[in-house]
Design an enzyme around this catalytic site. Structure first.
Site, PDB file in Angstrom:
ATOM      1  N   LYS A  13       0.845  -1.217   0.000  1.00  0.00           N
ATOM      2  CA  LYS A  13       0.000   0.000   0.000  1.00  0.00           C
ATOM      3  C   LYS A  13       0.874   1.259   0.000  1.00  0.00           C
ATOM      4  O   LYS A  13       0.617   2.196  -0.760  1.00  0.00           O
ATOM      5  CB  LYS A  13      -0.944   0.015   1.223  1.00  0.00           C
ATOM      6  CG  LYS A  13      -1.874  -1.182   1.308  1.00  0.00           C
ATOM      7  CD  LYS A  13      -2.835  -1.084   2.479  1.00  0.00           C
ATOM      8  CE  LYS A  13      -2.192  -1.092   3.838  1.00  0.00           C
ATOM      9  NZ  LYS A  13      -1.457  -2.346   4.172  1.00  0.00           N
ATOM     10  N   ARG A  88     -10.240   1.056   7.984  1.00  0.00           N
ATOM     11  CA  ARG A  88      -9.731  -0.274   8.310  1.00  0.00           C
ATOM     12  C   ARG A  88     -10.788  -1.140   8.965  1.00  0.00           C
ATOM     13  O   ARG A  88     -10.523  -2.275   9.343  1.00  0.00           O
ATOM     14  CB  ARG A  88      -8.574  -0.114   9.279  1.00  0.00           C
ATOM     15  CG  ARG A  88      -7.267  -0.622   8.731  1.00  0.00           C
ATOM     16  CD  ARG A  88      -6.181  -0.277   9.712  1.00  0.00           C
ATOM     17  NE  ARG A  88      -5.021  -1.067   9.513  1.00  0.00           N
ATOM     18  CZ  ARG A  88      -3.931  -0.645   8.894  1.00  0.00           C
ATOM     19  NH1 ARG A  88      -3.887   0.563   8.378  1.00  0.00           N
ATOM     20  NH2 ARG A  88      -2.896  -1.429   8.795  1.00  0.00           N
ATOM     21  N   ARG A 128      12.077  -6.503   5.762  1.00  0.00           N
ATOM     22  CA  ARG A 128      12.088  -5.084   6.142  1.00  0.00           C
ATOM     23  C   ARG A 128      12.564  -4.909   7.583  1.00  0.00           C
ATOM     24  O   ARG A 128      13.255  -3.945   7.903  1.00  0.00           O
ATOM     25  CB  ARG A 128      10.684  -4.484   5.973  1.00  0.00           C
ATOM     26  CG  ARG A 128      10.653  -2.991   6.258  1.00  0.00           C
ATOM     27  CD  ARG A 128       9.326  -2.350   5.907  1.00  0.00           C
ATOM     28  NE  ARG A 128       8.246  -2.817   6.757  1.00  0.00           N
ATOM     29  CZ  ARG A 128       6.976  -2.451   6.613  1.00  0.00           C
ATOM     30  NH1 ARG A 128       6.637  -1.635   5.625  1.00  0.00           N
ATOM     31  NH2 ARG A 128       6.050  -2.894   7.422  1.00  0.00           N
ATOM     32  N   ARG A 134      11.256  -1.849  12.138  1.00  0.00           N
ATOM     33  CA  ARG A 134       9.945  -1.344  12.568  1.00  0.00           C
ATOM     34  C   ARG A 134       9.416  -2.225  13.699  1.00  0.00           C
ATOM     35  O   ARG A 134       9.479  -3.453  13.607  1.00  0.00           O
ATOM     36  CB  ARG A 134       8.991  -1.340  11.368  1.00  0.00           C
ATOM     37  CG  ARG A 134       7.958  -0.242  11.463  1.00  0.00           C
ATOM     38  CD  ARG A 134       7.166  -0.112  10.193  1.00  0.00           C
ATOM     39  NE  ARG A 134       5.833  -0.675  10.335  1.00  0.00           N
ATOM     40  CZ  ARG A 134       4.873  -0.584   9.441  1.00  0.00           C
ATOM     41  NH1 ARG A 134       5.114   0.058   8.308  1.00  0.00           N
ATOM     42  NH2 ARG A 134       3.695  -1.118   9.643  1.00  0.00           N
ATOM     43  N   ARG A 145      -1.209  -9.096  12.836  1.00  0.00           N
ATOM     44  CA  ARG A 145      -1.699  -8.029  11.937  1.00  0.00           C
ATOM     45  C   ARG A 145      -2.493  -8.639  10.783  1.00  0.00           C
ATOM     46  O   ARG A 145      -3.502  -8.082  10.345  1.00  0.00           O
ATOM     47  CB  ARG A 145      -0.523  -7.203  11.411  1.00  0.00           C
ATOM     48  CG  ARG A 145       0.073  -6.268  12.461  1.00  0.00           C
ATOM     49  CD  ARG A 145       1.511  -5.879  12.144  1.00  0.00           C
ATOM     50  NE  ARG A 145       1.675  -5.095  10.942  1.00  0.00           N
ATOM     51  CZ  ARG A 145       2.850  -4.942  10.311  1.00  0.00           C
ATOM     52  NH1 ARG A 145       3.938  -5.521  10.768  1.00  0.00           N
ATOM     53  NH2 ARG A 145       2.913  -4.197   9.227  1.00  0.00           N
TER      54      ARG A 145
HETATM   55  P1  AP5 Z   1       4.735  -1.478   1.915  1.00  0.00           P
HETATM   56  O1  AP5 Z   1       4.590  -0.714   0.660  1.00  0.00           O
HETATM   57  O2  AP5 Z   1       5.233  -0.768   3.123  1.00  0.00           O
HETATM   58  O3  AP5 Z   1       3.376  -2.248   2.248  1.00  0.00           O
HETATM   59  P2  AP5 Z   1       2.187  -1.799   3.170  1.00  0.00           P
HETATM   60  O4  AP5 Z   1       0.987  -2.523   2.707  1.00  0.00           O
HETATM   61  O5  AP5 Z   1       2.124  -0.293   3.223  1.00  0.00           O
HETATM   62  O6  AP5 Z   1       2.736  -2.399   4.536  1.00  0.00           O
HETATM   63  P3  AP5 Z   1       2.673  -1.863   6.008  1.00  0.00           P
HETATM   64  O7  AP5 Z   1       3.430  -2.866   6.825  1.00  0.00           O
HETATM   65  O8  AP5 Z   1       3.103  -0.452   6.115  1.00  0.00           O
HETATM   66  O9  AP5 Z   1       1.118  -1.990   6.242  1.00  0.00           O
HETATM   67  P4  AP5 Z   1       0.283  -2.012   7.528  1.00  0.00           P
HETATM   68  O10 AP5 Z   1      -1.108  -1.981   7.016  1.00  0.00           O
HETATM   69  O11 AP5 Z   1       0.621  -3.125   8.450  1.00  0.00           O
HETATM   70  O12 AP5 Z   1       0.807  -0.718   8.290  1.00  0.00           O
HETATM   71  P5  AP5 Z   1       0.235   0.725   8.585  1.00  0.00           P
HETATM   72  O13 AP5 Z   1       1.397   1.614   8.644  1.00  0.00           O
HETATM   73  O14 AP5 Z   1      -0.925   1.095   7.745  1.00  0.00           O
HETATM   74  O15 AP5 Z   1       5.681  -2.738   1.590  1.00  0.00           O
HETATM   75  C1  AP5 Z   1       6.063  -3.629   2.607  1.00  0.00           C
HETATM   76  C2  AP5 Z   1       7.463  -4.163   2.278  1.00  0.00           C
HETATM   77  O16 AP5 Z   1       7.387  -4.919   1.071  1.00  0.00           O
HETATM   78  C3  AP5 Z   1       8.486  -3.047   2.036  1.00  0.00           C
HETATM   79  O17 AP5 Z   1       9.737  -3.462   2.525  1.00  0.00           O
HETATM   80  C4  AP5 Z   1       8.507  -2.914   0.506  1.00  0.00           C
HETATM   81  O18 AP5 Z   1       9.719  -2.435   0.033  1.00  0.00           O
HETATM   82  C5  AP5 Z   1       8.239  -4.339   0.069  1.00  0.00           C
HETATM   83  N1  AP5 Z   1       7.492  -4.427  -1.211  1.00  0.00           N
HETATM   84  C6  AP5 Z   1       6.524  -3.586  -1.666  1.00  0.00           C
HETATM   85  N2  AP5 Z   1       6.080  -3.994  -2.873  1.00  0.00           N
HETATM   86  C7  AP5 Z   1       6.777  -5.125  -3.166  1.00  0.00           C
HETATM   87  C8  AP5 Z   1       6.761  -6.028  -4.275  1.00  0.00           C
HETATM   88  N3  AP5 Z   1       5.938  -5.840  -5.329  1.00  0.00           N
HETATM   89  N4  AP5 Z   1       7.597  -7.096  -4.241  1.00  0.00           N
HETATM   90  C9  AP5 Z   1       8.439  -7.305  -3.178  1.00  0.00           C
HETATM   91  N5  AP5 Z   1       8.499  -6.482  -2.096  1.00  0.00           N
HETATM   92  C10 AP5 Z   1       7.678  -5.401  -2.092  1.00  0.00           C
HETATM   93  O19 AP5 Z   1      -0.362   0.500  10.073  1.00  0.00           O
HETATM   94  C11 AP5 Z   1       0.474   0.182  11.170  1.00  0.00           C
HETATM   95  C12 AP5 Z   1      -0.354   0.119  12.435  1.00  0.00           C
HETATM   96  O20 AP5 Z   1      -0.939   1.398  12.716  1.00  0.00           O
HETATM   97  C13 AP5 Z   1      -1.554  -0.851  12.405  1.00  0.00           C
HETATM   98  O21 AP5 Z   1      -1.186  -2.195  12.720  1.00  0.00           O
HETATM   99  C14 AP5 Z   1      -2.461  -0.230  13.484  1.00  0.00           C
HETATM  100  O22 AP5 Z   1      -2.017  -0.553  14.784  1.00  0.00           O
HETATM  101  C15 AP5 Z   1      -2.250   1.261  13.256  1.00  0.00           C
HETATM  102  N6  AP5 Z   1      -3.227   1.843  12.307  1.00  0.00           N
HETATM  103  C16 AP5 Z   1      -2.953   2.408  11.097  1.00  0.00           C
HETATM  104  N7  AP5 Z   1      -4.081   2.835  10.514  1.00  0.00           N
HETATM  105  C17 AP5 Z   1      -5.092   2.529  11.355  1.00  0.00           C
HETATM  106  C18 AP5 Z   1      -6.512   2.693  11.291  1.00  0.00           C
HETATM  107  N8  AP5 Z   1      -7.118   3.260  10.224  1.00  0.00           N
HETATM  108  N9  AP5 Z   1      -7.255   2.256  12.353  1.00  0.00           N
HETATM  109  C19 AP5 Z   1      -6.668   1.700  13.442  1.00  0.00           C
HETATM  110  N10 AP5 Z   1      -5.334   1.508  13.552  1.00  0.00           N
HETATM  111  C20 AP5 Z   1      -4.547   1.915  12.517  1.00  0.00           C
END
Ligand code: AP5
Length: 194
Positions: A13, A88, A128, A134, A145
């Protein structure tokens, strides 16, 4: 463009969101980035969010809704946005609809689902972890997660499919290749072909 990004943790994402924001000339709004920044700077919001984030649980709706409400009210979001990580759960998707109405902004146009299987996710996020350290990229937290995503967020696919706004793109392969597939799918939705 008013787009939301749906997909399991590590589905890409953030990676695709950056590219989409640049391509459409709109801001990428990431609740995860905003929460991590709040934790890092030790604000009240960060202190309240940290325990849930470290466990891989969702942070309370009222905390994330505040972030999104404030960000959507800034002038650069008036022409569109890429929302990464919000909504979410079902409550947040309804709140988003209401926030857009309240701010006299058009509704979400596209919900993008990046589809990646669990073992690819675990492998990406462990890779990562060794590069970036992280706090929530530990295997037991990653699996938690994924469970939270399946229980709370995955049902939103149906919410947006019923409104004919959902596009699903496999999130595996090269980053540019995935980006091209997303752009083609967006064009199809916008021209009513999907
Ligand atoms: P990346 O692009 O970072 O993927 P992502 O889907 O953004 O992954 P995240 O781990 O950031 O998602 P998340 O939903 O757990 O975290 P968020 O920050 O929203 O890519 C991931 C890795 O893969 C990278 O190393 C990248 O380089 C690699 N990659 C990308 N594309 C690739 C490909 N095609 N091939 C190979 N490798 C690739 O949320 C974190 C926390 O915040 C949540 O757990 C929760 O506690 C809280 N939170 C956030 N939003 C809310 C909400 N709306 N409500 C409640 N809690 C929330």
């Amino acid at each position: 463009m008013r787009m939301i990004l749906l997909g399991a943790p590590g589905s890409g994402k953030g990676t695709q969101g950056e590219k989409l924001a640049a391509a459409f000339g709109v801001p990428r709004i990431s609740t995860g980035d905003a929460l991590r920044a709040a934790v890092k700077s030790g604000t009240e919001l960060g202190r309240r969010a940290k325990t849930a984030m470290d466990a891989g649980d969702l942070v309370a709706d009222e905390l994330v809704v505040g972030i999104v409400e404030e960000r959507l009210s800034l002038p650069d979001a008036s022409e569109g946005f890429i929302l990464d990580g919000f909504p979410r759960n079902t409550a947040q998707s309804r709140i988003l609809d209401q926030l857009l109405l309240k701010n006299h902004l058009p509704a979400v146009e596209v919900a993008l689902h990046l589809d990646v299987d669990d073992e690819e996710i675990v492998s990406r996020l462990l890779a990562r972890a060794s590069e970036q350290g992280r706090a929530d990229d530990r295997e037991e937290v990653i699996r938690s997660r994924i469970r939270v995503y399946n229980n709370e967020t995955h049902p939103l696919l149906d919410y947006y499919a019923k409104q004919n706004k959902l596009i699903a793109v496999p999130g595996v392969g090269g980053v540019n290749e995935i980006f091209d597939a997303i752009r083609l799918a967006v064009i199809a939705v916008e021209s009513g072909l999907a």
